[in-house]
Design a protein around this motif. Structure first.
Motif, PDB file in Angstrom:
ATOM      1  N   ARG A 153       0.827  49.608  -2.101  1.00  0.00           N
ATOM      2  CA  ARG A 153      -0.409  50.398  -2.070  1.00  0.00           C
ATOM      3  C   ARG A 153      -0.934  50.519  -0.632  1.00  0.00           C
ATOM      4  O   ARG A 153      -1.434  51.572  -0.234  1.00  0.00           O
ATOM      5  CB  ARG A 153      -1.464  49.747  -2.962  1.00  0.00           C
ATOM      6  CG  ARG A 153      -1.112  49.634  -4.418  1.00  0.00           C
ATOM      7  CD  ARG A 153      -1.029  50.999  -5.128  1.00  0.00           C
ATOM      8  NE  ARG A 153       0.280  51.629  -4.953  1.00  0.00           N
ATOM      9  CZ  ARG A 153       1.371  51.299  -5.633  1.00  0.00           C
ATOM     10  NH1 ARG A 153       1.325  50.322  -6.515  1.00  0.00           N
ATOM     11  NH2 ARG A 153       2.510  51.931  -5.424  1.00  0.00           N
ATOM     12  N   LEU A 157      -1.401  54.172   1.526  1.00  0.00           N
ATOM     13  CA  LEU A 157      -2.632  54.648   2.152  1.00  0.00           C
ATOM     14  C   LEU A 157      -2.442  54.833   3.655  1.00  0.00           C
ATOM     15  O   LEU A 157      -2.895  55.831   4.231  1.00  0.00           O
ATOM     16  CB  LEU A 157      -3.781  53.676   1.875  1.00  0.00           C
ATOM     17  CG  LEU A 157      -5.123  54.027   2.522  1.00  0.00           C
ATOM     18  CD1 LEU A 157      -5.538  55.468   2.243  1.00  0.00           C
ATOM     19  CD2 LEU A 157      -6.208  53.061   2.045  1.00  0.00           C
ATOM     20  N   ILE A 200     -11.141  51.016   0.466  1.00  0.00           N
ATOM     21  CA  ILE A 200     -10.591  52.149  -0.278  1.00  0.00           C
ATOM     22  C   ILE A 200      -9.464  51.685  -1.200  1.00  0.00           C
ATOM     23  O   ILE A 200      -9.365  52.118  -2.354  1.00  0.00           O
ATOM     24  CB  ILE A 200     -10.111  53.244   0.693  1.00  0.00           C
ATOM     25  CG1 ILE A 200     -11.322  53.914   1.352  1.00  0.00           C
ATOM     26  CG2 ILE A 200      -9.245  54.273  -0.023  1.00  0.00           C
ATOM     27  CD1 ILE A 200     -10.961  54.962   2.364  1.00  0.00           C
ATOM     28  N   ARG A 204      -9.516  52.062  -5.278  1.00  0.00           N
ATOM     29  CA  ARG A 204      -8.466  52.788  -5.992  1.00  0.00           C
ATOM     30  C   ARG A 204      -7.793  51.923  -7.053  1.00  0.00           C
ATOM     31  O   ARG A 204      -7.227  52.444  -8.019  1.00  0.00           O
ATOM     32  CB  ARG A 204      -7.398  53.271  -5.005  1.00  0.00           C
ATOM     33  CG  ARG A 204      -7.843  54.424  -4.109  1.00  0.00           C
ATOM     34  CD  ARG A 204      -6.699  54.843  -3.192  1.00  0.00           C
ATOM     35  NE  ARG A 204      -7.027  56.037  -2.419  1.00  0.00           N
ATOM     36  CZ  ARG A 204      -6.180  56.650  -1.596  1.00  0.00           C
ATOM     37  NH1 ARG A 204      -4.950  56.162  -1.431  1.00  0.00           N
ATOM     38  NH2 ARG A 204      -6.548  57.734  -0.951  1.00  0.00           N
ATOM     39  N   ASP A 205      -7.820  50.626  -6.878  1.00  0.00           N
ATOM     40  CA  ASP A 205      -7.103  49.716  -7.782  1.00  0.00           C
ATOM     41  C   ASP A 205      -7.970  48.491  -8.062  1.00  0.00           C
ATOM     42  O   ASP A 205      -7.592  47.359  -7.742  1.00  0.00           O
ATOM     43  CB  ASP A 205      -5.782  49.309  -7.124  1.00  0.00           C
ATOM     44  CG  ASP A 205      -4.768  48.745  -8.105  1.00  0.00           C
ATOM     45  OD1 ASP A 205      -5.121  48.577  -9.287  1.00  0.00           O
ATOM     46  OD2 ASP A 205      -3.633  48.470  -7.682  1.00  0.00           O
TER      47      ASP A 205
END
Length: 305
Positions: A153, A157, A200, A204-205
């Motif tokens: 992840r 990003l 961020i 997102r998670d």
């Protein structure tokens, strides 16, 4: 126990004292001579990662299971004058750090029972401006899959932000994802950028990632640690041995190795010097080009916020 063992490192011949001293008890009782030989053989790859950087040295004179063991910042007076140093400011004064600029210094540090090298994220030329940005990813428990997921992840990003990334096992519990920088931004701006990236990622998670500093607020989520991105903070140096059972090594990797189901934070150890040299020869971090400015990445990041 032999008193000394002579080692040729670069342009110098050094004596390794008490070479039979066991530093890693069990698992075959790895010795100071083994540590010095590892650093001699990997110096070609490790010195470029250390060169020009203040170091904090993790020393274990009587082995990793015995005291004394300590983190050394200030350089002792008895170190030879060919070992480079740099004086840096700290609260209330200064401290003179070792700088490892050649293979002889690396082997000399092994003779001092320096097991692990922890390096600054900036160089002596620009101490206030880091040229590395690090995301430290450790599992909340013993689930390495959580680290693997977080690394993916994080890379996704940073790819969006058009920043190159480098992957490394830490030899401890997790992985580091590192961004090479151009050294024009100060530590405060770099840490703020890393913190905002982490926010961020967590947004997102939210079920798997967190920026909560307090452990009791994290639950089973992986903490995205960016706290090392600060003046005088250090991270474990690439190719460095760790002071852990089995003598694991922090190993740089190409990103496709993240898909290896057998990968762990401790996949390589001092015993695997041949495999480590082979991996280093393949230049796992090649092709990244020059360090990047954060200016354009900050603009892209702000649009995502």
């Amino acid at each position: 126990m032999n008193d000394t063992h002579r080692v040729r490192a670069g342009r110098r011949t050094l004596d390794v004292h008490r070479p039979d001293k066991v530093l890693f008890p069990g698992d075959g009782d790895l010795t100071k001579a083994d540590l010095a030989e590892y650093y001699r053989r990997t110096a070609r790859y490790m010195v470029p990662e250390l060169k020009g950087r203040p170091l904090m040295l993790e020393r274990h004179p009587e082995g990793i299971a015995e005291r004394p063991h300590f983190m050394q910042k200030d350089t002792p007076d008895h170190y030879p004058d060919w070992v480079h140093t740099v004086e840096v400011t700290k609260a209330g004064g200064t401290v003179r750090h070792v700088v490892c600029d050649d293979a002889a210094t690396l082997v000399f540090l092994a003779d001092q029972a320096c097991v692990t090298m922890h390096r600054w994220l900036s160089t002596t030329a620009h101490l206030d401006n880091p040229d590395r940005l690090v995301f430290d990813l450790d599992p909340p428990g013993h689930d390495f899959e959580a680290v693997r997921h977080a690394a993916r992840r994080t890379k996704e990003l940073l790819d969006e932000l058009k920043l190159p990334t480098m992957l490394m096992t830490t030899g401890s519990r997790g992985l580091h994802v590192t961004v090479p920088l151009d050294g024009r931004s100060g530590f405060d701006d770099c840490r703020a950028f890393a913190r905002d990236v982490a926010e961020i990622l967590a947004a997102r998670d939210p079920d798997r990632l967190t920026t909560a500093v307090r452990k009791d607020s994290r639950g089973d989520r992986l903490y995205l640690d960016v706290q090392r991105n600060a003046y005088a903070q250090t991270t474990v140096a690439p190719w460095s041995v760790r002071a852990r059972k089995g003598a694991p090594v922090a190993v740089p990797l190409p990103w496709d190795r993240l898909d290896d189901p057998d990968l762990t934070a401790r996949s390589w150890s001092l015993r695997d010097v041949d495999a480590i040299v082979e991996l280093a020869e393949a230049e796992p971090w090649s092709g990244l080009g020059r360090g990047r400015s954060l200016d354009a990445a900050r603009q892209r990041l702000d649009k995502l916020s």
